[in-house]
Design an enzyme around this catalytic site. Structure first.
Site, PDB file in Angstrom:
ATOM      1  N   TRP A 261      -5.241 -13.097   6.158  1.00  0.00           N
ATOM      2  CA  TRP A 261      -6.412 -13.690   6.831  1.00  0.00           C
ATOM      3  C   TRP A 261      -7.598 -13.802   5.867  1.00  0.00           C
ATOM      4  O   TRP A 261      -8.381 -14.752   5.939  1.00  0.00           O
ATOM      5  CB  TRP A 261      -6.796 -12.898   8.089  1.00  0.00           C
ATOM      6  CG  TRP A 261      -7.346 -11.531   7.846  1.00  0.00           C
ATOM      7  CD1 TRP A 261      -6.640 -10.371   7.726  1.00  0.00           C
ATOM      8  CD2 TRP A 261      -8.734 -11.160   7.689  1.00  0.00           C
ATOM      9  NE1 TRP A 261      -7.484  -9.311   7.499  1.00  0.00           N
ATOM     10  CE2 TRP A 261      -8.773  -9.766   7.478  1.00  0.00           C
ATOM     11  CE3 TRP A 261      -9.932 -11.868   7.713  1.00  0.00           C
ATOM     12  CZ2 TRP A 261      -9.966  -9.063   7.299  1.00  0.00           C
ATOM     13  CZ3 TRP A 261     -11.130 -11.164   7.525  1.00  0.00           C
ATOM     14  CH2 TRP A 261     -11.129  -9.787   7.322  1.00  0.00           C
TER      15      TRP A 261
ATOM     16  N   ASP B 254     -18.332 -11.761  11.434  1.00  0.00           N
ATOM     17  CA  ASP B 254     -17.189 -10.892  11.712  1.00  0.00           C
ATOM     18  C   ASP B 254     -16.545 -11.352  13.021  1.00  0.00           C
ATOM     19  O   ASP B 254     -17.220 -11.861  13.919  1.00  0.00           O
ATOM     20  CB  ASP B 254     -17.667  -9.442  11.857  1.00  0.00           C
ATOM     21  CG  ASP B 254     -16.517  -8.450  11.875  1.00  0.00           C
ATOM     22  OD1 ASP B 254     -16.242  -7.865  10.815  1.00  0.00           O
ATOM     23  OD2 ASP B 254     -15.901  -8.265  12.942  1.00  0.00           O
TER      24      ASP B 254
ATOM     25  N   PRO C  38     -11.193   1.439   4.305  1.00  0.00           N
ATOM     26  CA  PRO C  38     -11.289   0.160   5.008  1.00  0.00           C
ATOM     27  C   PRO C  38     -10.009  -0.084   5.809  1.00  0.00           C
ATOM     28  O   PRO C  38      -9.026   0.645   5.635  1.00  0.00           O
ATOM     29  CB  PRO C  38     -11.394  -0.837   3.852  1.00  0.00           C
ATOM     30  CG  PRO C  38     -10.617  -0.210   2.744  1.00  0.00           C
ATOM     31  CD  PRO C  38     -10.800   1.295   2.900  1.00  0.00           C
ATOM     32  N   SER C  39     -10.016  -1.087   6.641  1.00  0.00           N
ATOM     33  CA  SER C  39      -8.778  -1.476   7.325  1.00  0.00           C
ATOM     34  C   SER C  39      -7.974  -2.417   6.440  1.00  0.00           C
ATOM     35  O   SER C  39      -6.757  -2.495   6.566  1.00  0.00           O
ATOM     36  CB  SER C  39      -9.086  -2.218   8.625  1.00  0.00           C
ATOM     37  OG  SER C  39     -10.028  -1.518   9.380  1.00  0.00           O
ATOM     38  N   TYR C  40      -8.686  -3.150   5.559  1.00  0.00           N
ATOM     39  CA  TYR C  40      -8.052  -4.167   4.729  1.00  0.00           C
ATOM     40  C   TYR C  40      -8.463  -3.932   3.284  1.00  0.00           C
ATOM     41  O   TYR C  40      -9.666  -3.853   2.991  1.00  0.00           O
ATOM     42  CB  TYR C  40      -8.481  -5.568   5.181  1.00  0.00           C
ATOM     43  CG  TYR C  40      -8.130  -5.811   6.628  1.00  0.00           C
ATOM     44  CD1 TYR C  40      -6.838  -6.166   6.986  1.00  0.00           C
ATOM     45  CD2 TYR C  40      -9.080  -5.640   7.634  1.00  0.00           C
ATOM     46  CE1 TYR C  40      -6.493  -6.354   8.313  1.00  0.00           C
ATOM     47  CE2 TYR C  40      -8.747  -5.829   8.971  1.00  0.00           C
ATOM     48  CZ  TYR C  40      -7.451  -6.192   9.299  1.00  0.00           C
ATOM     49  OH  TYR C  40      -7.112  -6.368  10.611  1.00  0.00           O
TER      50      TYR C  40
ATOM     51  N   LEU D 271     -11.901  -6.103  -1.252  1.00  0.00           N
ATOM     52  CA  LEU D 271     -13.299  -5.688  -1.099  1.00  0.00           C
ATOM     53  C   LEU D 271     -14.127  -6.612  -0.206  1.00  0.00           C
ATOM     54  O   LEU D 271     -14.128  -7.829  -0.398  1.00  0.00           O
ATOM     55  CB  LEU D 271     -13.990  -5.573  -2.459  1.00  0.00           C
ATOM     56  CG  LEU D 271     -15.304  -4.776  -2.348  1.00  0.00           C
ATOM     57  CD1 LEU D 271     -15.034  -3.274  -2.374  1.00  0.00           C
ATOM     58  CD2 LEU D 271     -16.273  -5.163  -3.444  1.00  0.00           C
ATOM     59  N   HIS D 272     -14.792  -6.010   0.759  1.00  0.00           N
ATOM     60  CA  HIS D 272     -15.692  -6.757   1.634  1.00  0.00           C
ATOM     61  C   HIS D 272     -16.826  -5.822   2.058  1.00  0.00           C
ATOM     62  O   HIS D 272     -16.692  -4.602   2.051  1.00  0.00           O
ATOM     63  CB  HIS D 272     -14.944  -7.300   2.856  1.00  0.00           C
ATOM     64  CG  HIS D 272     -14.190  -6.266   3.612  1.00  0.00           C
ATOM     65  ND1 HIS D 272     -12.920  -5.861   3.242  1.00  0.00           N
ATOM     66  CD2 HIS D 272     -14.515  -5.522   4.687  1.00  0.00           C
ATOM     67  CE1 HIS D 272     -12.503  -4.918   4.063  1.00  0.00           C
ATOM     68  NE2 HIS D 272     -13.453  -4.685   4.954  1.00  0.00           N
TER      69      HIS D 272
ATOM     70  N   HIS E 217     -20.015  -5.112   4.939  1.00  0.00           N
ATOM     71  CA  HIS E 217     -20.452  -5.368   6.315  1.00  0.00           C
ATOM     72  C   HIS E 217     -21.971  -5.539   6.354  1.00  0.00           C
ATOM     73  O   HIS E 217     -22.701  -4.764   5.725  1.00  0.00           O
ATOM     74  CB  HIS E 217     -20.085  -4.183   7.222  1.00  0.00           C
ATOM     75  CG  HIS E 217     -18.618  -3.879   7.245  1.00  0.00           C
ATOM     76  ND1 HIS E 217     -17.837  -4.053   8.364  1.00  0.00           N
ATOM     77  CD2 HIS E 217     -17.775  -3.424   6.293  1.00  0.00           C
ATOM     78  CE1 HIS E 217     -16.588  -3.710   8.098  1.00  0.00           C
ATOM     79  NE2 HIS E 217     -16.532  -3.316   6.844  1.00  0.00           N
TER      80      HIS E 217
END
Ligand code: G7M
Length: 234
Positions: free
Chosen positions: A72, A102, A168-170, A173-174, A176
């Site tokens: 995704w 989000d 993180p869940s994924y 790197l991201h 919030h």
């Protein structure tokens, strides 16, 4: 109940309806699988104190052995999904990112404003991989993300909580961006790391996140907890 994230990747492909009425926010998940039921059931939590060594010996091999789907994320970066929702993009392959609402935010009100900045560069799994080399990327996300949000939504940088999750869940790197007045799920002290603190730590010590102990909570059913238990670390 509020939206919850799903470390196992289930849940977001299923039809979900969320709505706000006054002070009550409701989430309907239909059809609900066994994984959904487990996710929303109350479970005992355990706090893990992961040293740099623990990360190398326990967490990293675990992450590498799992097939956490981040398709995704790639779909967003490649404009194959949510392209019309992009709020801002810096297209630089090394220091650029995409800023997008989000999944949990319906954009109808700014009280629960929630966006994520997803970096273009692939292979930065989490906070643990960051070094001073990533400072230009992190500073771009901080400055340009805030500028884009004030321009589009009228919320200034001082009214934003900007942070990374660990774990993180994924594992791509991201960052919030949430409204400061909103107690977003996952903004608790055992999970959220303010981007400004991360930048400060890296400016002082490039290897900070390879060396430091990071604390996080795991639910009783999470396979990573079992790995820490087997290693006698919890
Ligand atoms: O840091 P962590 O990995 O826990 O957070 C991932 C964030 O990505 C969560 O806040 C999710 O709500 C959000 N998210 C997850 N998925 C699958 C999507 C998606 O497909 N689109 C968008 N825009 N956000 C997502």
């Amino acid at each position: 109940t509020g939206w919850r994230e799903d470390r196992n990747g289930a849940g977001f492909n299923s039809p979900c309806i969320g709505w706000c009425t006054g002070k009550i926010k409701t989430t309907v998940v239909y059809p609900a699988t066994e994984k959904h039921l487990q996710k929303y059931l109350r479970q005992e939590l355990s706090l893990i104190q992961e040293t740099g060594e623990d990360y190398k010996k326990i967490t990293l091999p675990f992450i590498e052995s799992q097939s956490f789907s981040i398709q995704w994320v790639y779909n967003i970066l490649e404009k194959k999904a949510e392209a019309d929702r992009i709020i801002y993009e810096n297209p630089d392959p090394a220091h650029g990112f995409v800023l997008i609402p989000d999944l949990k935010w319906n954009q109808k009100q700014v009280d629960d404003l929630y966006l994520i900045a997803i970096c273009h560069c692939r292979g930065i799994k989490s906070l643990r991989d960051l070094t001073a080399e990533h400072l230009p990327l992190l500073k771009n996300i901080s400055r340009e993300g805030k500028e884009a949000i004030v321009k589009r939504f009228g919320i200034g940088g001082a009214q934003l909580r900007v942070y990374l999750h660990y774990q993180p869940s994924y594992y791509h790197l991201h960052v919030h961006f949430t409204a400061l007045g909103y107690d977003a799920p996952g903004c608790t002290v055992e999970r959220a790391h303010l981007l400004s603190d991360v930048i400060d730590h890296l400016e002082r010590d490039s290897q900070y996140y390879q060396k430091c102990t990071l604390t996080f909570a795991l639910r009783a059913d999470e396979p990573l907890l079992k790995k820490f238990q087997e290693a006698g670390r919890v």
